[in-house]
Design a protein around this motif. Structure first.
Motif, mmCIF file in Angstrom:
data_model
loop_
_atom_site.group_PDB
_atom_site.id
_atom_site.type_symbol
_atom_site.label_atom_id
_atom_site.label_comp_id
_atom_site.label_asym_id
_atom_site.label_seq_id
_atom_site.Cartn_x
_atom_site.Cartn_y
_atom_site.Cartn_z
ATOM 1 N N VAL A 26 0.874 -1.169 0.000
ATOM 2 C CA VAL A 26 0.000 0.000 0.000
ATOM 3 C C VAL A 26 0.910 1.217 0.000
ATOM 4 N N TYR A 27 0.347 2.377 -0.326
ATOM 5 C CA TYR A 27 1.144 3.604 -0.249
ATOM 6 C C TYR A 27 0.854 4.293 1.077
ATOM 7 N N VAL A 28 1.898 4.704 1.769
ATOM 8 C CA VAL A 28 1.744 5.571 2.940
ATOM 9 C C VAL A 28 2.447 6.876 2.597
ATOM 10 N N ASP A 29 1.704 7.943 2.579
ATOM 11 C CA ASP A 29 2.250 9.229 2.123
ATOM 12 C C ASP A 29 2.969 9.055 0.788
ATOM 13 N N ASP A 30 2.275 8.363 -0.096
ATOM 14 C CA ASP A 30 2.722 8.189 -1.471
ATOM 15 C C ASP A 30 3.944 7.283 -1.636
ATOM 16 N N LYS A 31 4.367 6.610 -0.565
ATOM 17 C CA LYS A 31 5.511 5.699 -0.681
ATOM 18 C C LYS A 31 5.014 4.267 -0.525
ATOM 19 N N PRO A 32 5.374 3.375 -1.436
ATOM 20 C CA PRO A 32 4.957 1.979 -1.253
ATOM 21 C C PRO A 32 5.657 1.360 -0.053
ATOM 22 N N VAL A 33 4.880 0.709 0.779
ATOM 23 C CA VAL A 33 5.439 0.009 1.941
ATOM 24 C C VAL A 33 4.796 -1.362 2.027
ATOM 25 N N SER A 83 -2.634 -6.932 -6.915
ATOM 26 C CA SER A 83 -2.742 -5.580 -6.344
ATOM 27 C C SER A 83 -1.358 -5.022 -6.066
ATOM 28 N N GLY A 84 -0.513 -5.859 -5.486
ATOM 29 C CA GLY A 84 0.850 -5.444 -5.145
ATOM 30 C C GLY A 84 1.653 -5.059 -6.384
ATOM 31 N N PHE A 85 1.549 -5.874 -7.420
ATOM 32 C CA PHE A 85 2.275 -5.584 -8.658
ATOM 33 C C PHE A 85 1.791 -4.279 -9.280
ATOM 34 N N ILE A 86 0.481 -4.065 -9.256
ATOM 35 C CA ILE A 86 -0.063 -2.847 -9.861
ATOM 36 C C ILE A 86 0.382 -1.610 -9.085
ATOM 37 N N MET A 87 0.329 -1.691 -7.768
ATOM 38 C CA MET A 87 0.744 -0.543 -6.955
ATOM 39 C C MET A 87 2.228 -0.223 -7.190
ATOM 40 N N MET A 88 3.058 -1.248 -7.242
ATOM 41 C CA MET A 88 4.489 -1.008 -7.455
ATOM 42 C C MET A 88 4.751 -0.496 -8.859
ATOM 43 N N THR A 89 4.040 -1.045 -9.845
ATOM 44 C CA THR A 89 4.231 -0.615 -11.229
ATOM 45 C C THR A 89 3.884 0.857 -11.387
ATOM 46 N N LYS A 90 2.786 1.260 -10.780
ATOM 47 C CA LYS A 90 2.359 2.653 -10.874
ATOM 48 C C LYS A 90 3.457 3.569 -10.330
ATOM 49 N N LYS A 91 4.046 3.168 -9.231
ATOM 50 C CA LYS A 91 5.099 3.977 -8.621
ATOM 51 C C LYS A 91 6.349 3.974 -9.500
ATOM 52 N N LEU A 92 6.681 2.821 -10.066
ATOM 53 C CA LEU A 92 7.846 2.737 -10.949
ATOM 54 C C LEU A 92 7.701 3.700 -12.109
ATOM 55 N N LEU A 93 6.525 3.732 -12.705
ATOM 56 C CA LEU A 93 6.326 4.573 -13.885
ATOM 57 C C LEU A 93 6.312 6.057 -13.535
ATOM 58 N N GLU A 94 6.060 6.365 -12.277
ATOM 59 C CA GLU A 94 6.210 7.769 -11.863
ATOM 60 C C GLU A 94 7.687 8.131 -11.805
ATOM 61 N N ILE A 95 8.488 7.188 -11.331
ATOM 62 C CA ILE A 95 9.933 7.435 -11.201
ATOM 63 C C ILE A 95 10.624 7.372 -12.561
ATOM 64 N N ASP A 96 10.220 6.382 -13.355
ATOM 65 C CA ASP A 96 10.866 6.149 -14.648
ATOM 66 C C ASP A 96 9.785 5.840 -15.675
ATOM 67 N N PRO A 97 9.365 6.827 -16.442
ATOM 68 C CA PRO A 97 8.221 6.646 -17.347
ATOM 69 C C PRO A 97 8.474 5.662 -18.483
ATOM 70 N N ASN A 98 9.746 5.351 -18.742
ATOM 71 C CA ASN A 98 10.007 4.407 -19.828
ATOM 72 C C ASN A 98 11.106 3.423 -19.417
ATOM 73 N N PRO A 99 10.794 2.556 -18.484
ATOM 74 C CA PRO A 99 11.841 1.706 -17.911
ATOM 75 C C PRO A 99 12.231 0.564 -18.845
ATOM 76 N N SER A 100 13.485 0.159 -18.740
ATOM 77 C CA SER A 100 13.953 -0.996 -19.497
ATOM 78 C C SER A 100 13.508 -2.267 -18.767
ATOM 79 N N ASP A 101 13.648 -3.393 -19.455
ATOM 80 C CA ASP A 101 13.341 -4.680 -18.824
ATOM 81 C C ASP A 101 14.129 -4.835 -17.526
ATOM 82 N N GLU A 102 15.421 -4.504 -17.575
ATOM 83 C CA GLU A 102 16.284 -4.640 -16.389
ATOM 84 C C GLU A 102 15.768 -3.798 -15.226
ATOM 85 N N THR A 103 15.408 -2.575 -15.529
ATOM 86 C CA THR A 103 14.891 -1.683 -14.483
ATOM 87 C C THR A 103 13.610 -2.254 -13.893
#
Lengths: 285, 761, 161
Positions: free
Chosen positions: C53-60, C107-127
């Protein structure tokens, strides 16, 4: 874990007062991830937790003065990872963060809590050691400074005095050092390392000016291989001297078997990886 | 309301029907179910692997504030006179009965409204044990006088096990045998004899939703809400335990958060039922991930394989001795022993075959069904063995297999003909992907590369029955009533596609009613790749039956064959208002011939064959033994893929799981104690563990007996994967690994031994 | 008896208050008291991500967070992702790519993915693999999940343009 008290002290004095009161059987909490794991598995059952969230501003913030950095112990790994000044001055930190636990843990785990936990498998402690980092400690009796290297007394054991807290991690960015943290896993990629090697090499015209070799995970605490370092210091950096280093490391380290590898195998990995990574840092490959 | 579809349903890569719920967190799992007045149960487990229970003092636990009650077997016996269960043997007590047989066995349960309090109370229970000698290895246990059980108690549900009733003095719960021809004479005639031993480790399914069941027993009725793959079986077995008719036991299953064979037969259901019956309140037991390792696991296996081969590479005789480590309780182990037993010699046309397959009791956590049902363990052995032989005979491994492979119409070792199981075609696809016939660059002496392939097959548990109901409502909308459990394989979707194909309705418009034994008819279980074939056929038959009834209705209403009156309008015509149903039923049990107990021979031992072939390319760091699987190819024969995207997901998912069983997973014991029972120490594959080049495909094929030409896909890629990787590593380093898992240290030691043989340091 | 207190926080944009015990984890409270079932406790060790879940916008990891400490924070769960019946592009991407099987980890994958795309809008497979290292899927829908992340990245970038 169903009888628990939580204290939210407003300042450091209150923290110490609650902590020192044996009746509470209380323990301070950083990010809480490691502590929660221990409490859930019933390995550790404190009766109370002391939140450090409001205790003192000196536990927070990343400050820089020239090459000197001072990082509050309540800084999370994410904050560290996202601080450009830190990652520029200490690329080994960025490199280590890349495989440290996962982003959720990094969002919550603190530098201080991580160090005080003294689990020999953790990634950052040997890295701090290799950077010659120091700790600013504070307790009811006063403050003192120690080298991170001197923090670890054994398996999950520190040299912290009773009721002493880690307040800041201090380190100095040094020129001409090449550094690397090798996290060697033997099962899946997301595992505790079988062997951790935090290395630093200062070379000058193909000679080793200075070196840091810190072994973790396969040992009961981050262990600096002083004798091995001595073998390499002031030597020309080539396959032969680095091989001697490998030999020395295997002699100097004390490694036991576990689920991630037999002692024999881990000694072998130590030799091979030490040689390879030193050669890499020396730019000779 | 017209539901006439414009497209075919079969072959559509339709997204799962429940997709919206799954991405919004709304999916119904038993994991989060709460009932009013419910108690939570927490299990106290044995610390000893084999011991008599001298005493249990739970007074302090019972006195803890918030604890409702502490329950032991003595309490259970007051309400259930014979509290033993199991699909093959009624050997497993609801709670330990005077004795514990593995470390982790449930001994007592604490009931409380607050599960944290229940957990805390566990620490206050004092159990005194008197240790007994324990036995852990399957081959040792097969020959040992240290006995896990005093007497065998076969269950009525498996009539072919009745001859074992009363058997004593042995840890061998079942011995399966197959005899064809005369292996001894053939060995004498053979030009070469090869003998090897291979071993597989104990692993666990670790579904992300751990085992969880709720029982609500009141006023002579029992309702079970349980994460189970076999609701009909649960009903039958719970009714038997209670001594009640089936219609007083209701079993409900929503979605499962993973199953993989773990959530089968009886797991927590008997315990929660007994508890609820005792305290007259709903009782929920929800295991932690750690506790799953004590519920059910996969059989470790030791396989001694011996082949007689002619000069020109024909295998003329094969002798297999297979020991299955079933742990402390049989669960479905005897079936694994039989079903993996008859295919133990591999997909090869061998005139003389002898198989002895033993289900053995030991003092380990019980082993049961896990994706592959024994086929992966046997393929590990026979496919590694094949490569070792090929190497000795200087034959290309693919060519050697081709000389011996079973083809259409050939009689398999059991005497059952191969039908619609083109294993050679699957192997050919692997060969294409690996560019097998091109020269291969084996890298440098520091980084050696190797490639390997393997093929495998499995027989399907038989005979089993599936029944389905299609119900068309007054407005023509459709519901499908089936007891097949959707645990992520997408059965809801595929079954809707099958019904929709017949009824000409878009699959997404069909509502699939989840297992509720008060409502959905009998299904043997969602297991062993059987559902597409068996339930799929039942669904097809039910839809056809509904279609016939619609035609009958049309005739009854005097409508001509070209009438385009909708069903809704026809029903309105008949009943004068929006009312009524059209109900079609279908039931299917495939042809089967029971194998002869002394020879294992049968003309129809399986309704269809599962077929898989795999290939791998690896790179080995010769200094450390660390290796990377550069490329992994899995080819499966699933007949016609009814939903290609879902089939792809099954092939790929099963492959990664089997990859974990090959390389990273191992239940490690010391003196009978599991030392790594948590995801921190038992490593399942993560995103970083997946081979970069990972290919999964189906062959172009059609199963004559399957619905629309389709058959099972859930296990096909588990079968040959491990030996493909093992053979690739052997190709790289020159030495075969015989025991799973393949770890870097194992490879390193193999490299060392290979060098020692050659005299190289 | 553990200490108890009433905590106040924002849950998916709504101000709520809940009485919690000191030992309650965030995942316990979200499930038992707030009736949410999208985040689930699975491994219990913060390794699998099912409880993200996000707490203050950070996944925990909700299973390792004490509810006591979310006082005054803003928490977001999978239930708060869709806006007015409109799915988040990440959710749509997961459906289109078929990036789930049993759905327990989704749910967990979706929450983390959303956060990843905020940090890196076009991530590589490795990222992607590294960022999602703390999310485990036993059904092993990994190839589809990687596809879904790329697809979501595309959707988000075309939404911006």
């Amino acid at each position: 874990m169903s009888q628990l008290k939580i204290f939210d002290p407003k300042n450091l004095k209150e923290v110490f007062s609650i902590w020192q009161d044996d009746a509470h059987d209380a323990r301070p909490l950083g990010g809480g991830t490691a502590l929660m794991l221990m409490m859930k598995s019933q390995l550790y059952k404190p009766s109370a937790l002391i939140s450090l969230a409001q205790c003192d501003e000196r536990f927070r913030g990343i400050e820089r003065r020239g090459n000197s950095f001072s990082i509050g112990a309540l800084t999370t790994f994410s904050e560290l990872e996202n601080n450009l000044q830190i990652t520029t001055a200490f690329p080994i930190i960025a490199q280590t963060m890349h495989t440290l636990a996962n982003p959720r843990v990094r969002n919550v785990a603190t530098l201080g809590g991580n160090l005080a936990h003294a689990d020999p498998h953790l990634d950052m402690p040997p890295v701090w050691c290799s950077l010659d980092a120091e700790l600013h400690l504070i307790g009811p009796e006063g403050e003192r400074h120690i080298k991170v290297m001197d923090l670890f007394a054994g398996y999950y054991e520190t040299t912290l005095k009773p009721h002493e807290l880690i307040m800041r991690v201090n380190l100095i960015a040094q020129d001409n050092w090449q550094r690397y943290y090798a996290k060697i896993t033997t099962r899946s990629a997301h595992d505790w390392p079988a062997l951790g090697l935090a290395l630093g090499l200062k070379s000058n015209k193909g000679y080793c000016d200075d070196v840091r070799i810190i072994l973790s995970a396969a040992t009961d605490r981050p262990t600096r291989l002083y004798q091995t370092e001595k073998i390499l210091r002031d030597q020309v950096l080539n396959a032969h001297t680095v091989a001697q280093c490998g030999d020395a490391a295997v002699q100097e380290a004390f490694i036991s078997s576990d689920d991630r590898g037999s002692a024999d195998y881990k000694y072998h990995l130590l030799r091979v990886y030490l040689q390879r990574r030193l050669m890499m840092l020396a730019g000779v490959l | 309301m017209s539901h006439v579809s414009q497209t075919h349903q079969i072959g559509r890569s339709l997204p799962r029907l429940e997709s919206l719920d799954k991405v919004t967190g709304r999916t119904e799992y038993i994991h989060h179910l709460r009932l009013p007045h419910m108690l939570h149960g927490k299990i106290l487990r044995s610390t000893q692997p084999h011991a008599k229970i001298k005493s249990i003092d739970y007074s302090a636990a019972a006195a803890l504030e918030g604890v409702y009650r502490v329950v032991t077997i003595d309490d259970i016996k007051t309400i259930l006179p014979h509290p033993y269960y199991g699909p093959a043997f009624h050997d497993q007590p609801v709670l330990a009965d005077g004795k514990v047989r593995f470390a982790g066995e449930p001994v007592a349960v604490v009931l409380a409204s607050d599960r944290k309090i229940a957990e805390q109370a566990l620490g206050l229970i004092d159990v005194r044990f008197e240790d007994l000698p324990a036995i852990y290895d399957e081959v040792e246990a097969a020959h040992s006088t240290t006995l896990v059980h005093d007497e065998l108690k076969p269950a009525a549900t498996f009539p072919d096990l009745q001859h074992l009733k009363g058997r004593r003095g042995t840890n061998i719960a079942l011995d399966y045998r197959l005899r064809r021809g005369d292996v001894e004479s053939a060995f004498k005639k053979a030009d070469y004899i090869f003998e090897h031993q291979f071993r597989t480790q104990q692993v666990m399914h670790t579904p992300m939703e751990p085992f969880v069941s709720i029982a609500d027993v009141a006023n002579g009725y029992a309702t079970l809400h349980t994460a189970s793959q076999s609701p009909s079986f649960v009903r039958i077995e719970i009714a038997r335990l209670l001594g009640w008719p089936e219609n007083r036991v209701r079993v409900k299953v929503p979605f499962l958060g993973g199953g993989f064979g773990a959530k089968l037969y009886i797991k927590l259901e008997a315990l929660v039922t007994a508890l609820s019956l005792l305290v007259k309140r709903p009782v929920k037991i929800s295991l932690t991930m750690e506790e799953q390792f004590f519920m059910v696991t996969r059989h470790p296996c030791t396989f001694d394989i011996k082949s007689g081969v002619t000069k020109d590479g024909r295998i003329i005789a094969r002798e297999c001795k297979v020991w299955w480590n079933g742990g402390a309780y049989a669960d479905i182990g005897p079936r694994v022993t039989q079903k993996a037993g008859f295919t133990s010699a591999g997909p090869y046309d061998i005139e003389n075959v002898s198989i002895d397959s033993y289900a053995v009791y030991t003092n380990r956590p019980p082993a049961g069904a896990l994706r592959g049902f024994g086929a992966p363990q046997t393929a590990w052995a026979y496919e590694s063995h094949m490569d070792l032989i090929a190497k000795e005979l200087h034959l290309d491994p693919a060519q050697f297999r081709r000389k011996n492979i079973l083809r259409e119409g050939n009689l398999q070792a059991s005497g059952t003909p191969m039908r619609d199981a083109d294993i050679e075609l699957a192997m050919d696809r692997v060969i294409d992907h690996l560019e097998w016939n091109k020269p291969y660059d084996r890298g440098t002496h520091l980084k050696r590369r190797g490639r390997g392939l393997a093929i495998g097959f499995k027989g399907i548990t038989a005979p089993t029955t599936s029944v389905a109901i299609v119900n068309l409502y007054a407005d023509g909308s459709c519901a499908l009533y089936i007891s097949t459990v959707d645990m992520g394989q997408g059965s809801d979707t595929v079954m809707a596609q099958i019904a929709g194909e017949i009824l000409n309705i878009d699959a997404e418009k069909i509502k699939v009613i989840h297992p509720d034994t008060d409502v959905t008819p009998y299904d043997m279980g969602t297991l062993g790749s059987r559902s597409t074939f068996h339930m799929g056929t039942a669904v097809r038959l039910a839809a056809e039956d509904a279609q016939r009834k619609i035609t009958e209705l049309a005739n009854e209403l005097g409508l001509g064959p070209h009438s385009n009156l909708s069903l809704a309008d026809m029903l309105k015509k008949k009943y004068g208002m929006q009312a009524g149903n059209i109900i079609g039923t279908g039931s299917y049990i495939p042809d089967y011939q029971k194998p002869d107990p002394s020879t294992g021979q049968s003309t129809k031992a399986t309704p269809f064959w599962g077929v898989g072939a795999s290939g791998a390319e690896v790179e080995v760091d010769m200094d450390t033994g660390e290796f990377t699987v550069l490329k992994l190819v899995n080819i499966a024969d699933v007949g016609v893929p009814l939903n290609p995207q879902l089939v792809q997901a099954q092939l790929s998912g099963a492959g990664i799981m089997q990859y974990g069983f090959t390389i990273t997973e191992n239940m490690v014991f010391r003196d009978g104690q599991l030392t790594n029972g948590s995801l921190a120490d038992y490593k399942i594959p993560s995103l970083l563990d997946m081979p970069k080049d990972y290919i999964n495909e189906t062959t172009k094929s059609y199963d004559q007996q399957g619905p629309f030409g389709g058959k099972g896909a859930g296990e096909s890629t588990t079968i040959a994967l491990s030996p493909a990787i093992g053979n690739a590593i052997a190709d790289a380093i020159g030495v075969h690994i015989h025991d799973l898992p393949i770890t870097p240290e194992v490879v390193f030691n193999a490299i060392k031994s290979a060098r020692a043989k050659v005299g190289v340091s | 008896m553990s200490t108890q207190r009433v905590i106040h926080f924002q849950l998916n944009g709504e101000a709520i208050q809940v009485r919690v015990s000191a030992h309650d984890t965030l995942i316990d409270v979200l499930g038992d008291q707030c009736g949410l079932r999208g985040a689930r406790e699975s491994c219990g060790q913060g390794l699998c991500g099912c409880c993200t879940v996000y707490v203050d916008d950070k996944p925990v990891s909700g299973c390792l967070s004490l509810a006591w400490f979310v006082e005054g924070t803003s928490i977001r769960t999978i239930e708060g992702l869709a806006q007015n019946d409109c799915l988040d592009p990440v959710q749509n991407a997961f459906i289109e790519a078929g990036a789930f099987q049993c759905g327990f980890c989704t749910s967990g994958f979706i929450m983390m993915t959303k956060k990843l795309l905020e940090i890196d809008p076009n991530p590589s497979d490795e990222t992607i693999r590294h960022y999602l290292i703390g999310n485990l899927c036993r059904c092993s829908a990994y190839p589809e999940i990687i596809n879904a992340v790329h697809l979501a990245a595309q959707k988000l970038s075309s939404a911006q343009n």
